[in-house]
Design a protein around this motif. Structure first.
Motif, PDB file in Angstrom:
ATOM      1  N   ARG A   1      42.253  43.111  20.022  1.00  0.00           N
ATOM      2  CA  ARG A   1      42.893  44.266  21.022  1.00  0.00           C
ATOM      3  C   ARG A   1      44.076  43.669  21.659  1.00  0.00           C
ATOM      4  NH1 ARG A   1      40.852  43.810  26.173  1.00  0.00           N
ATOM      5  NH2 ARG A   1      39.701  42.272  26.904  1.00  0.00           N
ATOM      6  N   ALA A   2      44.231  45.380  22.548  1.00  0.00           N
ATOM      7  CA  ALA A   2      45.918  44.957  23.198  1.00  0.00           C
ATOM      8  C   ALA A   2      45.118  44.818  24.883  1.00  0.00           C
ATOM      9  CB  ALA A   2      46.562  46.532  23.175  1.00  0.00           C
ATOM     10  N   LEU A   3      45.286  44.034  25.532  1.00  0.00           N
ATOM     11  CA  LEU A   3      44.841  43.919  27.259  1.00  0.00           C
ATOM     12  C   LEU A   3      45.620  44.667  27.214  1.00  0.00           C
ATOM     13  CD1 LEU A   3      44.263  41.284  25.596  1.00  0.00           C
ATOM     14  CD2 LEU A   3      44.557  41.169  28.374  1.00  0.00           C
ATOM     15  N   SER A   4      44.636  46.315  28.501  1.00  0.00           N
ATOM     16  CA  SER A   4      45.531  47.448  29.323  1.00  0.00           C
ATOM     17  C   SER A   4      46.098  46.254  30.298  1.00  0.00           C
ATOM     18  CB  SER A   4      44.108  47.970  29.614  1.00  0.00           C
ATOM     19  OG  SER A   4      43.647  47.334  31.259  1.00  0.00           O
ATOM     20  N   GLN A   5      46.813  48.062  30.761  1.00  0.00           N
ATOM     21  CA  GLN A   5      47.874  47.200  32.197  1.00  0.00           C
ATOM     22  C   GLN A   5      46.974  46.806  33.607  1.00  0.00           C
ATOM     23  OE1 GLN A   5      51.153  46.873  32.786  1.00  0.00           O
ATOM     24  NE2 GLN A   5      51.934  48.570  31.297  1.00  0.00           N
ATOM     25  N   ILE A   6      45.878  47.442  33.257  1.00  0.00           N
ATOM     26  CA  ILE A   6      44.950  46.311  34.602  1.00  0.00           C
ATOM     27  C   ILE A   6      43.902  45.448  34.242  1.00  0.00           C
ATOM     28  CG2 ILE A   6      42.514  47.466  35.221  1.00  0.00           C
ATOM     29  CD1 ILE A   6      43.444  49.621  35.537  1.00  0.00           C
ATOM     30  N   GLU A   7      44.126  45.329  32.495  1.00  0.00           N
ATOM     31  CA  GLU A   7      43.501  43.917  32.333  1.00  0.00           C
ATOM     32  C   GLU A   7      44.555  42.536  32.621  1.00  0.00           C
ATOM     33  OE1 GLU A   7      40.372  44.165  29.452  1.00  0.00           O
ATOM     34  OE2 GLU A   7      41.652  45.241  28.877  1.00  0.00           O
ATOM     35  N   THR A   8      45.746  42.762  32.319  1.00  0.00           N
ATOM     36  CA  THR A   8      46.678  41.571  32.472  1.00  0.00           C
ATOM     37  C   THR A   8      47.038  41.542  33.224  1.00  0.00           C
ATOM     38  OG1 THR A   8      48.482  43.922  32.640  1.00  0.00           O
ATOM     39  CG2 THR A   8      47.581  42.520  30.437  1.00  0.00           C
ATOM     40  N   SER A   9      47.251  42.940  34.543  1.00  0.00           N
ATOM     41  CA  SER A   9      47.303  42.524  35.843  1.00  0.00           C
ATOM     42  C   SER A   9      46.124  41.447  36.944  1.00  0.00           C
ATOM     43  CB  SER A   9      47.302  44.134  37.107  1.00  0.00           C
ATOM     44  OG  SER A   9      48.277  44.551  36.473  1.00  0.00           O
ATOM     45  N   LYS A  10      45.033  41.609  36.316  1.00  0.00           N
ATOM     46  CA  LYS A  10      43.870  40.848  37.112  1.00  0.00           C
ATOM     47  C   LYS A  10      43.929  39.041  36.779  1.00  0.00           C
ATOM     48  CE  LYS A  10      40.179  44.281  37.405  1.00  0.00           C
ATOM     49  NZ  LYS A  10      38.854  45.184  37.153  1.00  0.00           N
ATOM     50  N   LEU A  11      44.259  39.457  34.984  1.00  0.00           N
ATOM     51  CA  LEU A  11      45.052  37.689  34.216  1.00  0.00           C
ATOM     52  C   LEU A  11      45.755  37.310  35.288  1.00  0.00           C
ATOM     53  CD1 LEU A  11      43.752  35.804  31.734  1.00  0.00           C
ATOM     54  CD2 LEU A  11      45.501  37.617  30.743  1.00  0.00           C
ATOM     55  N   ILE A  12      46.777  38.423  35.696  1.00  0.00           N
ATOM     56  CA  ILE A  12      47.869  37.173  36.511  1.00  0.00           C
ATOM     57  C   ILE A  12      47.755  36.548  37.970  1.00  0.00           C
ATOM     58  CG2 ILE A  12      50.068  37.780  36.947  1.00  0.00           C
ATOM     59  CD1 ILE A  12      50.470  36.902  33.969  1.00  0.00           C
ATOM     60  N   SER A  13      46.606  37.770  38.626  1.00  0.00           N
ATOM     61  CA  SER A  13      46.395  37.514  39.285  1.00  0.00           C
ATOM     62  C   SER A  13      45.067  35.981  39.491  1.00  0.00           C
ATOM     63  CB  SER A  13      45.357  38.652  39.715  1.00  0.00           C
ATOM     64  OG  SER A  13      46.629  39.713  40.135  1.00  0.00           O
ATOM     65  N   ALA A  14      44.404  36.158  38.531  1.00  0.00           N
ATOM     66  CA  ALA A  14      43.476  35.061  38.714  1.00  0.00           C
ATOM     67  C   ALA A  14      44.017  33.865  38.260  1.00  0.00           C
ATOM     68  CB  ALA A  14      42.427  35.615  37.263  1.00  0.00           C
ATOM     69  N   CYS A  15      44.850  33.592  38.051  1.00  0.00           N
ATOM     70  CA  CYS A  15      45.985  32.361  37.277  1.00  0.00           C
ATOM     71  C   CYS A  15      46.736  32.694  38.604  1.00  0.00           C
ATOM     72  CB  CYS A  15      47.079  32.892  36.923  1.00  0.00           C
ATOM     73  SG  CYS A  15      46.211  33.131  34.782  1.00  0.00           S
ATOM     74  N   SER A  16      47.031  33.324  39.393  1.00  0.00           N
ATOM     75  CA  SER A  16      48.335  32.836  40.639  1.00  0.00           C
ATOM     76  C   SER A  16      47.194  32.528  41.930  1.00  0.00           C
ATOM     77  CB  SER A  16      48.839  34.579  41.057  1.00  0.00           C
ATOM     78  OG  SER A  16      49.570  34.488  39.277  1.00  0.00           O
ATOM     79  N   GLU A  17      45.804  32.604  41.827  1.00  0.00           N
ATOM     80  CA  GLU A  17      44.964  32.623  43.193  1.00  0.00           C
ATOM     81  C   GLU A  17      45.852  31.261  43.966  1.00  0.00           C
ATOM     82  OE1 GLU A  17      41.355  32.104  41.754  1.00  0.00           O
ATOM     83  OE2 GLU A  17      41.064  33.952  41.800  1.00  0.00           O
ATOM     84  N   SER A  18      45.816  30.131  43.679  1.00  0.00           N
ATOM     85  CA  SER A  18      46.654  29.148  44.369  1.00  0.00           C
ATOM     86  C   SER A  18      48.227  28.817  43.692  1.00  0.00           C
ATOM     87  CB  SER A  18      45.807  27.848  44.088  1.00  0.00           C
ATOM     88  OG  SER A  18      46.009  27.403  43.022  1.00  0.00           O
ATOM     89  N   SER A  19      48.419  27.793  44.272  1.00  0.00           N
ATOM     90  CA  SER A  19      50.273  27.173  43.839  1.00  0.00           C
ATOM     91  C   SER A  19      50.186  25.922  43.472  1.00  0.00           C
ATOM     92  CB  SER A  19      51.407  27.153  45.341  1.00  0.00           C
ATOM     93  OG  SER A  19      50.739  26.555  46.009  1.00  0.00           O
ATOM     94  N   ASP A  20      49.033  25.625  42.917  1.00  0.00           N
ATOM     95  CA  ASP A  20      48.854  23.843  42.353  1.00  0.00           C
ATOM     96  C   ASP A  20      49.753  24.848  40.601  1.00  0.00           C
ATOM     97  OD1 ASP A  20      46.564  25.118  40.463  1.00  0.00           O
ATOM     98  OD2 ASP A  20      45.570  24.631  41.547  1.00  0.00           O
TER      99      ASP A  20
END
Length: 271
Positions: free
Chosen positions: A85-104
């Motif tokens: 499947r292709a991810l929706s814009q909302i899903e990719t935004s959530k994914l990037i946010s989950a990866c960006s929760e910290s600056s480690d």
């Protein structure tokens, strides 16, 4: 190996490949059909067997006549709805946010990987083998060695290169030449150990779960890239070149807009 095990062999070396017969292959094909494998999967197995037959012929283990007879085994007809499947814009935004929760370091690395997968359509093998020297930050282009040892140039939006640069600043240029390397539990960057394709798969799985979105694979990032390129009006031949394919038919399999289009049209019908 599946063929070998079907006939009771525990190793490929035990199989008397030169004794293979048409009936043997057809029985194996029937076994695969009974197990409800898709036509594409069955034909992949048959293609592998054809490769073995060709190798046996090249080694003069089978005659021209026998090779001709073996080649009469037909592929399976039919098709299945494409998976993935292709991810929706909302899903990719959530994914990037989950990866960006910290600056480690792991967050910076994972944001860069996900952004590059969505923004340039790289396979996980290509992400794993991507070298620091492959990235030209000044001209914003990336040299990729893909399947079949084919080299191609890709690019991405500026934000992708910014995220790559942030990761590179933390990673440094020491150690192995690959851009994406492993990180220990305590945030220690293992400069000598590149991320394997499986490590990228597991990272994606972990980040998807953290983001609370439906499970997807690294290859779905590639499907997302193709779908969004087509969504913004890119010609399919351009998408084909960018993704490193020689056939437009292959590229079309990555277009995940079809059913959504059909649904929109159907919902507009007056009943």
């Amino acid at each position: 190996m599946r063929f070998a095990r079907f006939y009771g062999f525990h190793s490929l070396d035990e199989v008397p490949w030169e004794q293979i017969e048409v009936g043997t292959i057809n029985l194996f094909k029937a076994h695969l059909e009974t197990n409800e494998l898709s036509p594409n999967s069955i034909n992949t197995y048959l293609a592998a067997l054809r490769g073995v037959i060709k190798a046996a012929w090249q080694m003069e283990l089978i005659s021209d006549h026998k090779r001709l007879i073996l080649s009469t085994v037909k592929s399976v007809r039919g098709s299945r709805v494409q998976t993935g499947r292709a991810l929706s814009q909302i899903e990719t935004s959530k994914l990037i946010s989950a990866c960006s929760e910290s600056s480690d370091p792991s967050s910076l690395r994972d944001v860069a990987i996900v952004s590059l997968g969505i923004g340039s359509g790289l396979r996980r093998n290509e992400l794993s083998s991507l070298k620091i020297s492959d990235i030209d930050f000044s001209d914003q282009k990336i040299t990729v060695i893909g399947k079949g040892n084919k080299q191609r140039l890709v690019t991405a939006t500026e934000i992708v290169f910014i995220r790559l640069q942030k990761w590179l600043e933390v990673r440094g240029k020491e150690g192995c030449p690959e851009l994406f390397v492993c990180i220990g539990k305590h945030g220690d960057i293992r400069h000598e150990q590149k991320m394997s394709p499986m490590a990228i798969f597991k990272m994606i799985e972990k980040r998807a779960k953290a983001a609370g979105i439906e499970k997807f694979t690294p290859h779905d990032l590639r499907r997302t890239f193709a779908t969004r390129m087509l969504d913004v009006g890119a010609d399919i031949s351009i998408v084909k070149e960018t993704m490193g394919y020689s056939s437009i038919n292959t590229t079309q399999r990555y277009d995940r807009r079809g059913f959504d289009k059909v649904r929109d049209y159907v919902r507009a019908i007056a009943i």
